[in-house]
Design a protein around this motif. Structure first.
Motif, PDB file in Angstrom:
ATOM      1  N   ARG A  65       0.620  -1.180  -0.208  1.00  0.00           N
ATOM      2  CA  ARG A  65       0.091   0.035  -0.045  1.00  0.00           C
ATOM      3  C   ARG A  65       1.124   1.251   0.127  1.00  0.00           C
ATOM      4  O   ARG A  65       1.954   1.309   0.509  1.00  0.00           O
ATOM      5  N   ARG A  66       0.265   2.415  -0.446  1.00  0.00           N
ATOM      6  CA  ARG A  66       1.076   3.478  -0.663  1.00  0.00           C
ATOM      7  C   ARG A  66       1.236   4.315   0.668  1.00  0.00           C
ATOM      8  O   ARG A  66       0.193   3.916   1.611  1.00  0.00           O
ATOM      9  N   HIS A  67       2.193   5.019   0.986  1.00  0.00           N
ATOM     10  CA  HIS A  67       2.439   5.838   2.248  1.00  0.00           C
ATOM     11  C   HIS A  67       2.111   7.111   1.881  1.00  0.00           C
ATOM     12  O   HIS A  67       2.878   7.270   0.796  1.00  0.00           O
ATOM     13  N   ALA A  68       1.451   8.052   2.334  1.00  0.00           N
ATOM     14  CA  ALA A  68       1.443   9.570   2.260  1.00  0.00           C
ATOM     15  C   ALA A  68       2.806  10.427   1.986  1.00  0.00           C
ATOM     16  O   ALA A  68       2.817  11.031   1.041  1.00  0.00           O
ATOM     17  N   CYS A  69       3.704   9.936   2.722  1.00  0.00           N
ATOM     18  CA  CYS A  69       5.191  10.509   2.561  1.00  0.00           C
ATOM     19  C   CYS A  69       6.066   9.877   1.563  1.00  0.00           C
ATOM     20  O   CYS A  69       6.889  10.286   0.869  1.00  0.00           O
ATOM     21  N   HIS A  70       6.079   8.369   1.710  1.00  0.00           N
ATOM     22  CA  HIS A  70       7.064   7.624   1.064  1.00  0.00           C
ATOM     23  C   HIS A  70       6.595   7.117  -0.049  1.00  0.00           C
ATOM     24  O   HIS A  70       7.491   7.007  -0.857  1.00  0.00           O
ATOM     25  N   GLY A  71       5.320   7.117  -0.537  1.00  0.00           N
ATOM     26  CA  GLY A  71       4.979   6.723  -1.757  1.00  0.00           C
ATOM     27  C   GLY A  71       4.613   5.316  -1.845  1.00  0.00           C
ATOM     28  O   GLY A  71       4.149   4.737  -1.208  1.00  0.00           O
ATOM     29  N   ALA A  72       5.177   4.851  -3.296  1.00  0.00           N
ATOM     30  CA  ALA A  72       4.771   3.381  -3.586  1.00  0.00           C
ATOM     31  C   ALA A  72       5.451   2.524  -2.519  1.00  0.00           C
ATOM     32  O   ALA A  72       6.465   2.932  -1.799  1.00  0.00           O
ATOM     33  N   PRO A  73       4.814   0.993  -2.569  1.00  0.00           N
ATOM     34  CA  PRO A  73       5.237   0.239  -1.647  1.00  0.00           C
ATOM     35  C   PRO A  73       6.813  -0.169  -1.630  1.00  0.00           C
ATOM     36  O   PRO A  73       7.205  -0.221  -0.602  1.00  0.00           O
ATOM     37  N   GLY A  74       7.458   0.208  -2.684  1.00  0.00           N
ATOM     38  CA  GLY A  74       8.939  -0.172  -3.010  1.00  0.00           C
ATOM     39  C   GLY A  74       9.530   0.953  -2.029  1.00  0.00           C
ATOM     40  O   GLY A  74      10.668   0.497  -1.442  1.00  0.00           O
ATOM     41  N   ARG A  75       9.258   2.047  -2.278  1.00  0.00           N
ATOM     42  CA  ARG A  75       9.642   3.096  -1.427  1.00  0.00           C
ATOM     43  C   ARG A  75       9.669   3.216   0.065  1.00  0.00           C
ATOM     44  O   ARG A  75      10.321   3.413   0.827  1.00  0.00           O
ATOM     45  N   VAL A  76       8.329   2.639   0.378  1.00  0.00           N
ATOM     46  CA  VAL A  76       8.024   2.433   1.854  1.00  0.00           C
ATOM     47  C   VAL A  76       8.955   1.232   2.398  1.00  0.00           C
ATOM     48  O   VAL A  76       9.489   1.508   3.385  1.00  0.00           O
ATOM     49  N   VAL A  77       9.344  -0.036   1.612  1.00  0.00           N
ATOM     50  CA  VAL A  77      10.201  -0.902   2.081  1.00  0.00           C
ATOM     51  C   VAL A  77      11.786  -0.159   2.263  1.00  0.00           C
ATOM     52  O   VAL A  77      12.281  -0.541   3.464  1.00  0.00           O
ATOM     53  N   ARG A  78      12.097   0.532   1.388  1.00  0.00           N
ATOM     54  CA  ARG A  78      13.430   1.253   1.603  1.00  0.00           C
ATOM     55  C   ARG A  78      13.312   2.212   2.640  1.00  0.00           C
ATOM     56  O   ARG A  78      14.311   1.969   3.425  1.00  0.00           O
ATOM     57  N   ALA A  79      12.452   2.867   2.927  1.00  0.00           N
ATOM     58  CA  ALA A  79      12.357   3.810   4.010  1.00  0.00           C
ATOM     59  C   ALA A  79      12.249   3.018   5.375  1.00  0.00           C
ATOM     60  O   ALA A  79      13.023   3.574   6.272  1.00  0.00           O
ATOM     61  N   ALA A  80      11.592   1.828   5.404  1.00  0.00           N
ATOM     62  CA  ALA A  80      11.570   1.258   6.583  1.00  0.00           C
ATOM     63  C   ALA A  80      12.938   0.494   6.800  1.00  0.00           C
ATOM     64  O   ALA A  80      13.061   0.374   7.878  1.00  0.00           O
ATOM     65  N   GLN A  81      13.646   0.191   5.796  1.00  0.00           N
ATOM     66  CA  GLN A  81      15.151  -0.506   6.028  1.00  0.00           C
ATOM     67  C   GLN A  81      16.047   0.743   6.463  1.00  0.00           C
ATOM     68  O   GLN A  81      16.906   0.340   7.516  1.00  0.00           O
ATOM     69  N   GLU A  82      15.721   1.938   6.138  1.00  0.00           N
ATOM     70  CA  GLU A  82      16.444   2.993   6.796  1.00  0.00           C
ATOM     71  C   GLU A  82      16.122   2.919   8.467  1.00  0.00           C
ATOM     72  O   GLU A  82      16.939   3.406   9.300  1.00  0.00           O
ATOM     73  N   GLU A  83      14.771   3.140   8.587  1.00  0.00           N
ATOM     74  CA  GLU A  83      14.384   3.453   9.810  1.00  0.00           C
ATOM     75  C   GLU A  83      14.672   2.220  10.874  1.00  0.00           C
ATOM     76  O   GLU A  83      14.958   2.447  12.147  1.00  0.00           O
ATOM     77  N   LEU A  84      14.943   0.853  10.599  1.00  0.00           N
ATOM     78  CA  LEU A  84      15.311   0.107  11.399  1.00  0.00           C
ATOM     79  C   LEU A  84      16.561  -0.078  12.083  1.00  0.00           C
ATOM     80  O   LEU A  84      16.952  -0.457  12.881  1.00  0.00           O
ATOM     81  N   ALA A  85      17.456   1.079  11.321  1.00  0.00           N
ATOM     82  CA  ALA A  85      18.795   1.261  11.762  1.00  0.00           C
ATOM     83  C   ALA A  85      18.745   1.815  13.167  1.00  0.00           C
ATOM     84  O   ALA A  85      19.745   1.937  14.019  1.00  0.00           O
ATOM     85  N   ALA A  86      17.655   2.027  13.697  1.00  0.00           N
ATOM     86  CA  ALA A  86      17.383   3.001  15.028  1.00  0.00           C
ATOM     87  C   ALA A  86      17.631   1.807  16.039  1.00  0.00           C
ATOM     88  O   ALA A  86      17.435   2.169  17.150  1.00  0.00           O
ATOM     89  N   PHE A  87      17.221   0.604  15.584  1.00  0.00           N
ATOM     90  CA  PHE A  87      17.533  -0.483  16.627  1.00  0.00           C
ATOM     91  C   PHE A  87      18.621  -1.276  16.504  1.00  0.00           C
ATOM     92  O   PHE A  87      18.662  -2.270  17.319  1.00  0.00           O
ATOM     93  N   GLY A  88      19.635  -0.760  16.066  1.00  0.00           N
ATOM     94  CA  GLY A  88      21.120  -1.581  16.058  1.00  0.00           C
ATOM     95  C   GLY A  88      21.546  -0.905  14.491  1.00  0.00           C
ATOM     96  O   GLY A  88      21.527   0.212  14.217  1.00  0.00           O
ATOM     97  N   THR A  89      22.619  -1.960  14.133  1.00  0.00           N
ATOM     98  CA  THR A  89      23.306  -1.607  13.100  1.00  0.00           C
ATOM     99  C   THR A  89      22.803  -2.526  11.922  1.00  0.00           C
ATOM    100  O   THR A  89      22.634  -3.801  12.032  1.00  0.00           O
ATOM    101  N   VAL A  90      22.508  -2.001  10.645  1.00  0.00           N
ATOM    102  CA  VAL A  90      22.203  -2.727   9.611  1.00  0.00           C
ATOM    103  C   VAL A  90      23.442  -3.143   8.837  1.00  0.00           C
ATOM    104  O   VAL A  90      24.244  -2.525   8.379  1.00  0.00           O
ATOM    105  N   LEU A  91      23.489  -4.395   8.739  1.00  0.00           N
ATOM    106  CA  LEU A  91      24.666  -5.158   8.201  1.00  0.00           C
ATOM    107  C   LEU A  91      24.726  -5.463   6.894  1.00  0.00           C
ATOM    108  O   LEU A  91      25.683  -5.380   6.062  1.00  0.00           O
ATOM    109  N   ALA A  92      23.414  -5.901   6.513  1.00  0.00           N
ATOM    110  CA  ALA A  92      23.407  -6.210   4.982  1.00  0.00           C
ATOM    111  C   ALA A  92      21.728  -5.866   4.744  1.00  0.00           C
ATOM    112  O   ALA A  92      21.029  -6.016   5.438  1.00  0.00           O
ATOM    113  N   ARG A  93      21.433  -5.281   3.459  1.00  0.00           N
ATOM    114  CA  ARG A  93      20.258  -4.958   2.928  1.00  0.00           C
ATOM    115  C   ARG A  93      20.132  -5.679   1.669  1.00  0.00           C
ATOM    116  O   ARG A  93      20.774  -5.548   0.865  1.00  0.00           O
ATOM    117  N   SER A  94      18.804  -6.279   1.282  1.00  0.00           N
ATOM    118  CA  SER A  94      18.615  -6.837   0.186  1.00  0.00           C
ATOM    119  C   SER A  94      18.034  -5.600  -0.880  1.00  0.00           C
ATOM    120  O   SER A  94      17.632  -4.828  -0.363  1.00  0.00           O
TER     121      SER A  94
END
Length: 179
Positions: free
Chosen positions: A26-55
């Motif tokens: 589903r689209r998000h008002a700020c992030h847009g299309a689902p692919g952009r939502v997932v990429r934004a979420a990948q960035e947000e999860l760095a708040a919980f530790g260190t992102v070592l790899a992302r697909s």
């Protein structure tokens, strides 16, 4: 653990590695299309530790009651949080992205699941409310195994002992492989 990104020796005793699956259809008002939502979420999860790899983000067909195609990805997160604390943080992130409770497998702005944990198996609570690691259905989901295999092919399922690469090959092979 073979096949996992390396953690520094200094932090190894304080943290765990997690394989997180992300999805949106589903689209998000700020992030847009689902692919952009997932990429934004990948960035947000760095708040919980260190992102070592992302697909990379892949497009997949809907399942269950969902009507729209999904964008899916995975990441490996090093975190000092224990599994229940990380799950609570992931669920909070889903809500912040606009996820509302509703129909199981329905359309959603963001879905974040803990698939694997470097500590092996985790079980808590009842069958519907509890946390189960490994994720109970990940072995049967190409939309999870494809992105996961791209970033951690050697990570082994603590239940079957098979690597993500092996599980993915079994699931996507045009011919059934011996079990």
């Amino acid at each position: 653990m073979a096949g996992l990104p390396k953690t520094s020796d200094r932090r190894r005793h304080l943290s765990s590695l997690y394989l997180i699956a992300l999805g949106s259809n589903r689209r998000h008002a700020c992030h847009g299309a689902p692919g952009r939502v997932v990429r934004a979420a990948q960035e947000e999860l760095a708040a919980f530790g260190t992102v070592l790899a992302r697909s990379r983000v892949i497009a997949t067909a809907p399942i269950g009651a969902a009507q729209r195609r999904f964008a899916n990805a995975a990441l490996v997160l090093e975190s000092e949080r224990d599994p229940p604390a990380l799950l609570a943080a992931l669920k909070r992130t889903e809500r912040e992205f606009g996820r509302r409770s509703g129909q199981r497998w329905g359309d959603r702005v963001l879905d974040c699941d803990i698939v694997l944990w470097s500590g092996g198996v985790w079980r808590s609570g009842g069958p519907r409310a509890g946390l189960s690691i490994p994720h109970p259905a990940f072995r049967d989901r190409a939309f999870v195994l494809g992105p996961a295999c791209a970033i951690a092919p050697g990570w082994r399922d603590p239940v079957s002992g098979l690597s993500l690469a092996h599980l993915h090959a079994r699931l996507t092979s045009p011919r059934p492989l011996p079990r």
